[in-house]
Design a protein around this motif. Structure first.
Motif, PDB file in Angstrom:
ATOM      1  N   ALA A 116      43.233  -1.282  -8.166  1.00  0.00           N
ATOM      2  CA  ALA A 116      44.291  -0.874  -7.221  1.00  0.00           C
ATOM      3  C   ALA A 116      45.600  -1.386  -7.634  1.00  0.00           C
ATOM      4  CB  ALA A 116      43.745  -1.629  -5.968  1.00  0.00           C
ATOM      5  N   ASN A 117      46.480  -0.755  -6.918  1.00  0.00           N
ATOM      6  CA  ASN A 117      48.033  -0.971  -7.027  1.00  0.00           C
ATOM      7  C   ASN A 117      48.305  -2.283  -6.116  1.00  0.00           C
ATOM      8  OD1 ASN A 117      50.496  -0.710  -8.096  1.00  0.00           O
ATOM      9  ND2 ASN A 117      51.166   0.879  -6.301  1.00  0.00           N
ATOM     10  N   THR A 118      48.024  -2.339  -4.725  1.00  0.00           N
ATOM     11  CA  THR A 118      48.374  -3.328  -3.847  1.00  0.00           C
ATOM     12  C   THR A 118      47.015  -3.708  -3.154  1.00  0.00           C
ATOM     13  OG1 THR A 118      48.937  -1.750  -2.425  1.00  0.00           O
ATOM     14  CG2 THR A 118      50.594  -2.323  -3.838  1.00  0.00           C
ATOM     15  N   ALA A 119      47.337  -4.795  -2.318  1.00  0.00           N
ATOM     16  CA  ALA A 119      46.352  -5.249  -1.380  1.00  0.00           C
ATOM     17  C   ALA A 119      46.159  -4.409  -0.302  1.00  0.00           C
ATOM     18  CB  ALA A 119      46.683  -6.726  -0.695  1.00  0.00           C
ATOM     19  N   ARG A 120      47.291  -3.663   0.076  1.00  0.00           N
ATOM     20  CA  ARG A 120      47.385  -2.598   1.128  1.00  0.00           C
ATOM     21  C   ARG A 120      46.369  -1.473   0.724  1.00  0.00           C
ATOM     22  NH1 ARG A 120      51.921  -1.330   5.032  1.00  0.00           N
ATOM     23  NH2 ARG A 120      51.463   0.686   6.202  1.00  0.00           N
ATOM     24  N   GLN A 121      46.622  -1.165  -0.433  1.00  0.00           N
ATOM     25  CA  GLN A 121      45.619  -0.063  -0.925  1.00  0.00           C
ATOM     26  C   GLN A 121      44.110  -0.253  -0.779  1.00  0.00           C
ATOM     27  OE1 GLN A 121      46.502   1.282  -5.030  1.00  0.00           O
ATOM     28  NE2 GLN A 121      44.726   2.701  -4.732  1.00  0.00           N
ATOM     29  N   VAL A 122      43.580  -1.825  -1.066  1.00  0.00           N
ATOM     30  CA  VAL A 122      42.437  -1.935  -0.924  1.00  0.00           C
ATOM     31  C   VAL A 122      41.949  -2.017   0.593  1.00  0.00           C
ATOM     32  CG1 VAL A 122      40.880  -3.998  -1.296  1.00  0.00           C
ATOM     33  CG2 VAL A 122      42.731  -3.482  -2.994  1.00  0.00           C
ATOM     34  N   LEU A 123      42.864  -2.669   1.339  1.00  0.00           N
ATOM     35  CA  LEU A 123      42.481  -2.612   2.530  1.00  0.00           C
ATOM     36  C   LEU A 123      42.298  -1.019   3.283  1.00  0.00           C
ATOM     37  CD1 LEU A 123      42.157  -4.171   5.294  1.00  0.00           C
ATOM     38  CD2 LEU A 123      44.446  -4.006   5.883  1.00  0.00           C
ATOM     39  N   GLU A 124      43.019  -0.165   3.071  1.00  0.00           N
ATOM     40  CA  GLU A 124      42.943   0.964   3.335  1.00  0.00           C
ATOM     41  C   GLU A 124      41.908   1.904   3.003  1.00  0.00           C
ATOM     42  OE1 GLU A 124      46.683   2.776   2.456  1.00  0.00           O
ATOM     43  OE2 GLU A 124      47.910   1.985   3.966  1.00  0.00           O
ATOM     44  N   ASP A 125      41.436   1.497   1.625  1.00  0.00           N
ATOM     45  CA  ASP A 125      40.238   1.871   1.039  1.00  0.00           C
ATOM     46  C   ASP A 125      38.922   1.637   1.520  1.00  0.00           C
ATOM     47  OD1 ASP A 125      38.682   3.472  -0.899  1.00  0.00           O
ATOM     48  OD2 ASP A 125      38.943   1.901  -2.535  1.00  0.00           O
ATOM     49  N   LEU A 126      38.909   0.138   1.805  1.00  0.00           N
ATOM     50  CA  LEU A 126      37.637  -0.462   2.290  1.00  0.00           C
ATOM     51  C   LEU A 126      37.417  -0.514   3.520  1.00  0.00           C
ATOM     52  CD1 LEU A 126      37.473  -3.498  -0.198  1.00  0.00           C
ATOM     53  CD2 LEU A 126      36.673  -1.144  -0.642  1.00  0.00           C
ATOM     54  N   ALA A 127      38.417  -0.241   4.400  1.00  0.00           N
ATOM     55  CA  ALA A 127      38.273  -0.586   5.988  1.00  0.00           C
ATOM     56  C   ALA A 127      37.191   0.368   6.503  1.00  0.00           C
ATOM     57  CB  ALA A 127      39.729  -0.274   6.573  1.00  0.00           C
TER      58      ALA A 127
END
Length: 359
Positions: A299-310
């Motif tokens: 991933a590029n950012t933690a925000r991307q991870v959160l949006e992906d996994l939420a």
């Protein structure tokens, strides 16, 4: 000695845009303009230059970081404004403003990196210019530019984030608070001393937005109990431990929680790179499938991870694992067995996890 406050690239762009719009609509070049700030209040900004040619006005502002200079301190930010049919304002980026090429940022892929708060600030400033000129229905096309923006961006995290061709237009507050580590740490100490004297338990946040969400989620928490400690994780916990507080509550976003869980003493991006491979391993422990874990690792950012996994049912388990690891690190830094709790928020302020519910 007091430190001088500066202003963000977003405020510089808003001022340049308002000046150019006024020049276009009135024919007079303003020497200064008064612009709204995203969090309320206003700021008076000096205009570096303004010109009008072929029914297009262009104004420039020199960005001033105050006594907290960064890469963009002194950058010349321009706004080019022309008339368009209709009544809408069309805002875009031009040369020197980066383009987003990867997901996980608050600006969609393919758009210029003008973040939501400064975008709204610029549009408000332009709307004010129309009203002040007596042409509130005038349609405008506005392009934000940055002199040598691509060169400046090479000295920022933009290339790593996939923002190419220039800098980002940023600023959730509109102003830049001077950031002296010594002064900030002294402020944290003083705040904790006051809380101790008042018999209050500290509610620690990394900034104004996380504090706002914390107090919205817990209306009973007094403003005086909240301390914005920025990236000073270890320092804040050590100072809390010295004062023998029995309980500390953190209000935090996902990226900072991951860094707390990874045991970083100081969580600013310049000194603590987010270890997404370790996060991917924790995801595997929580039952995420191999494809999801691979996306986390790349991933590029933690925000991307959160949006992906939420949306995954395993997300609640991941939040709990991160919070538990963060609590262990926090207590270790405090040097005590104090109770440490975490209230995790998404970027809209929704509570994702509250460790007190499991107590």
């Amino acid at each position: 000695m007091s430190l001088r406050t500066g202003f963000t690239t977003g405020t510089a762009a808003a001022a340049a845009a308002k000046a150019a719009a006024l020049h276009l609509l009135t024919g007079a070049a303003p020497g200064r303009v008064d612009v709204p700030l995203p969090v309320g209040g206003r700021l008076d900004i000096s205009i570096l230059e303004s010109g009008l040619k072929n029914e297009t006005a262009e104004s420039a502002v020199k960005k001033d970081g105050g006594d907290d200079p960064d890469v963009t301190h002194g950058a010349v930010i321009r706004a080019r404004v022309s008339s368009r049919n209709g009544t809408e304002i069309l805002l875009s980026g031009g040369s020197g403003v980066g383009v987003v090429t990867r997901p996980g940022l608050p600006v969609p892929v393919g758009q210029h990196a003008i973040n939501p708060a400064p975008r709204a600030q610029i549009l408000r400033a332009l709307d004010e210019a129309r009203s002040e000129a007596g042409k509130s229905a005038a349609g405008l096309a506005v392009e934000i530019r940055v002199d040598d923006g691509e060169k400046l961006a090479a000295r920022t995290f933009n290339p790593r984030l996939g923002i190419v061709g220039g800098i980002s237009i940023l600023g959730t507050r509109g102003t830049v608070k001077p950031f002296s580590h010594w002064a900030y740490q002294a402020t944290i100490r003083q705040c904790l001393d006051v809380l101790l004297a008042c018999g209050l338990s500290p509610c620690l946040t990394t900034g104004g937005r996380s504090e706002r969400f914390l107090r919205l989620a817990e209306p009973g928490i007094a403003e005086t109990a909240c301390v914005q400690v920025a990236d000073f994780f270890s320092f804040s916990m050590r100072e809390a431990g010295k004062r023998r507080f029995s309980h500390v509550l953190w209000g935090i976003f996902f990226g900072k929680l991951v860094k707390h869980a990874q045991g970083y003493r100081y969580t600013h991006a310049r000194e603590s790179n987010l270890d997404l491979r370790a996060l991917a391993a924790w995801c595997a422990q929580c039952g995420f499938d191999e494809a999801a874990c691979a996306r986390v690792a790349g991933a590029n950012t933690a925000r991307q991870v959160l949006e992906d996994l939420a949306g995954y049912p395993q997300a609640s388990g991941l939040y709990a694992l991160l919070a538990d690891r963060a609590r262990v690190c926090a207590r270790r830094f405090s040097g005590t067995d104090m109770r440490v709790d975490y209230l995790l928020f998404d970027f809209s302020g929704r509570v994702l996890h509250d460790t007190r519910e499991a107590a």
